[in-house]
Write a protein that holds these residues in place. Sequence first.
Motif, PDB file in Angstrom:
ATOM      1  N   ASP A 254       0.852  -1.182   0.000  1.00 52.54           N
ATOM      2  CA  ASP A 254       0.000   0.000   0.000  1.00 52.54           C
ATOM      3  C   ASP A 254       0.894   1.240   0.000  1.00 52.54           C
ATOM      4  O   ASP A 254       1.617   1.492   0.960  1.00 52.54           O
ATOM      5  N   LEU A 257       0.539   3.774   2.972  1.00 53.00           N
ATOM      6  CA  LEU A 257       1.195   3.327   4.200  1.00 53.00           C
ATOM      7  C   LEU A 257       2.707   3.381   4.042  1.00 53.00           C
ATOM      8  O   LEU A 257       3.433   3.813   4.959  1.00 53.00           O
ATOM      9  N   ALA A 274       5.429  -4.436   7.520  1.00 55.51           N
ATOM     10  CA  ALA A 274       4.047  -4.590   7.972  1.00 55.51           C
ATOM     11  C   ALA A 274       3.397  -5.689   7.150  1.00 55.51           C
ATOM     12  O   ALA A 274       3.517  -5.706   5.921  1.00 55.51           O
ATOM     13  N   ASP A 276      -0.167  -8.493   6.724  1.00 54.70           N
ATOM     14  CA  ASP A 276      -1.488  -8.953   7.118  1.00 54.70           C
ATOM     15  C   ASP A 276      -1.303 -10.373   7.648  1.00 54.70           C
ATOM     16  O   ASP A 276      -1.007 -11.292   6.880  1.00 54.70           O
ATOM     17  N   LEU A 283       2.277  -5.419   3.520  1.00 54.51           N
ATOM     18  CA  LEU A 283       1.572  -4.161   3.297  1.00 54.51           C
ATOM     19  C   LEU A 283       2.531  -2.990   3.163  1.00 54.51           C
ATOM     20  O   LEU A 283       2.225  -2.003   2.492  1.00 54.51           O
ATOM     21  N   LYS A 582      -5.460  -7.475  12.071  1.00 54.54           N
ATOM     22  CA  LYS A 582      -5.484  -7.254  10.629  1.00 54.54           C
ATOM     23  C   LYS A 582      -4.129  -6.768  10.107  1.00 54.54           C
ATOM     24  O   LYS A 582      -3.915  -6.720   8.902  1.00 54.54           O
ATOM     25  N   ILE A 583      -3.259  -6.394  11.025  1.00 52.23           N
ATOM     26  CA  ILE A 583      -1.948  -5.911  10.630  1.00 52.23           C
ATOM     27  C   ILE A 583      -0.949  -6.224  11.734  1.00 52.23           C
ATOM     28  O   ILE A 583      -1.270  -6.136  12.926  1.00 52.23           O
ATOM     29  N   VAL A 606       1.153   3.855  12.272  1.00 49.23           N
ATOM     30  CA  VAL A 606       0.821   2.836  11.268  1.00 49.23           C
ATOM     31  C   VAL A 606      -0.570   2.274  11.540  1.00 49.23           C
ATOM     32  O   VAL A 606      -1.412   2.162  10.630  1.00 49.23           O
ATOM     33  N   TYR A 609      -3.391   4.811  10.863  1.00 49.10           N
ATOM     34  CA  TYR A 609      -3.651   4.963   9.431  1.00 49.10           C
ATOM     35  C   TYR A 609      -4.419   3.761   8.891  1.00 49.10           C
ATOM     36  O   TYR A 609      -5.408   3.912   8.166  1.00 49.10           O
ATOM     37  N   TRP A 610      -3.977   2.571   9.245  1.00 48.71           N
ATOM     38  CA  TRP A 610      -4.546   1.361   8.652  1.00 48.71           C
ATOM     39  C   TRP A 610      -5.943   1.060   9.185  1.00 48.71           C
ATOM     40  O   TRP A 610      -6.818   0.618   8.434  1.00 48.71           O
ATOM     41  N   ASP A 613      -7.916   5.230   9.252  1.00 47.48           N
ATOM     42  CA  ASP A 613      -7.762   6.160   8.134  1.00 47.48           C
ATOM     43  C   ASP A 613      -7.309   7.542   8.614  1.00 47.48           C
ATOM     44  O   ASP A 613      -7.702   8.572   8.084  1.00 47.48           O
ATOM     45  N   ARG A 672      -7.452  -0.383   0.941  1.00 47.24           N
ATOM     46  CA  ARG A 672      -6.779  -1.435   1.690  1.00 47.24           C
ATOM     47  C   ARG A 672      -7.624  -2.700   1.710  1.00 47.24           C
ATOM     48  O   ARG A 672      -7.629  -3.447   2.677  1.00 47.24           O
TER      49      ARG A 672
END
Length: 688
Positions: A254, A257, A274, A276, A283, A582-583, A606, A609-610, A613, A672
């Motif tokens: 992404d 990110l 990073a 998933d 990511l 999720k991350i 991080v 943001y993920w 947003d 994402r």
Amino acid sequence: MSGFEVRNSEAELYKFRVRIAVVALVVLLMFGVLLYRLFVLQVVRHDSFAERAESNRTAVVPIVPNRGQILDRNGIVLATNYSAYTLEITRSKVQDLEATIEELSQLVEITPRDRRKFKRLMDDSKRFESIPLRSRLSDEEVARFTAQRWRFPGVDIKARFFRNYPLEDVAGHVVGYIGRINQREQEALEDSDDYANYRGTEVIGKLGIEQSYEKQLHGTTGWEQLETTAGGYAVRRLNSRPATPGDTVVLSLDVGLQKLVEDLYGERRGALVAMDPRNGEVLAMVSKPGYDLNLFVDGIDQENWDFLNNSIDRPLLNRALRGTYPPGSTYKPFMAIAGLESGKRKIETTIQDSGSWTFGGHTFRSGHPNGPTNLRRSIIKSSNVYYYMLANDMGVDTIHEYLSPMGFGRQTGIDLVGEGRGVLPSTEWKRNTYKRPEQKKWYAGETISLGIGQGYNHFTMVQLAYATSMLANHGIQHTPHLGKGTVDAVSRQFKPLYREEGTSMGYKPEHVEAVRSALAAVTVEGTSRFVFGGAPYTSAGKTGTAQAVTVGQKEKYNAAKLAEHQRDHSLYIAYAPAENPKIAVALIVENAGFGAAAAAPIARRVFDYWLLDQYPSEEDMAAVRKGQVGRPIGTPRSGQAMMARYERMALPGVGAARVLENLSGGDVAAPRAPELAAPAGAEPEVED
């Protein structure tokens, strides 16, 4: 005439007739050979000579395919192509090379850098090959040369495709770059099945995705069969097969990110990965400092090469993939799992942490006493004494046995060439590594520091993120990967890349959950509570501080007295949300001190943001770069709004949302989105 004379005359006549017969036979034999040869040439080898005769007036010219694009998960272009004219010289057709170059410089500008690059290319090329002297000519320069072309035999104008990296240094170590095929690569191609497909091709992927997905990006070479004159000039085209462009490679990366993290590091050195944890998608993969990939497109000049190659900061090193570091206290959760699974510890086992531990007459420091300490408290309070004792009880080979399957000390299998292995020591490793007998022996005292992630332990951030994702995913491993899928150059269909199912580590669920629970408590009552205070989501993490240089047991660490490159590293591992991650991230900020001071604040941004947003305010980003802030300050910005900048930069005239819409068959997914697939019948209009 006497009888003697008659007999003599008859003998002479007989000899004469024999000679005539022999001569006649020889002549007949020669005619037979000639007739046989004519038969062979005209009948037996007719097809072969006809083909040779045809080749004397025809030429087969390869058509180099257009290289495929590289996109991030949202359709934002990371690598693409553009066409430009180049001025090229074939040395075998030029009588006086220097004089020709001087005359050409009167028509088009030829800089000293152009001359140096040309000489460098001469060393790697054959005399009959066409070598670029000047690239990206303007239309006016092309017209000036074309009018005087008759004066320069062996010099020509060619239209070539050039690689372009619109975002310059963003994700540079991941994307990689292309370069001219060198002698070693040429020999490797000649020994491979792809040799014919590289006829006419002069460049190849050198690093990153450009190298790892070379087969998909390169495409299929076409050809033209041309009728030529005796001088080799083309008269007309007889037959052809068009080249097939390379496929577009879509990454799980992404860009939003990735760029955020790179900005948060600023001028500092370090790496972040990073993932998933549910599927192994990478990511973000950050290595700082970076470099502008476009420097390599047309052949890097000596000044920039010297700067990049000789810099003490080593910008060319992919720290995330190849840089190895002691993990410090981020290693403790994995040691805890190993202790439980090996039976050396139970969840409720309690030891007395008095602030230090003595073994074999040597005292190992712990910083501060924690009193009665069980597994949960050992992680929350980051007890060194607990893990000194655990390492001693397990021994180096047992540690190796249980930590290696987690990904430490071996390649994870990520889809990038050149992954580092790191070092997970064992007695066998030491015997094979060192030469002198006294160095080969493993000493019991060396085991103690392994428990807290020091000693011989050295791992990459990819390995640390891989192991963290395994914990986040309840003991199930997914091989990390950057390639998400390809867009076929012909069918225009998106094809997800095959990935294996996750592999269970076979750990007892109660052991995994005990460690996960302790990691979640770290962000509430442990070393990162000040950074994650007020977050509207739960997270789990572990700070780490690792020595860059050894400090004696009787010495006290004082950063102010050490050179900047000798100070401790700041590390952090984490995942979020804690209950359903999720991350997952693993990161290091080199020589930045305590993990909670420099690394953990980056992880917080991080996750914001993920999951939310939220893009940090300028004030907050400036403070993070200096290591002067924990939880976010200022008013955060919209992550989606910040992403719009990259759409405009990377896809002029074609928004990234439009590309994503095509790839997903009409439904614009969130940037994402976990899946990026086109249903049957969808025809993505991805620009080549």
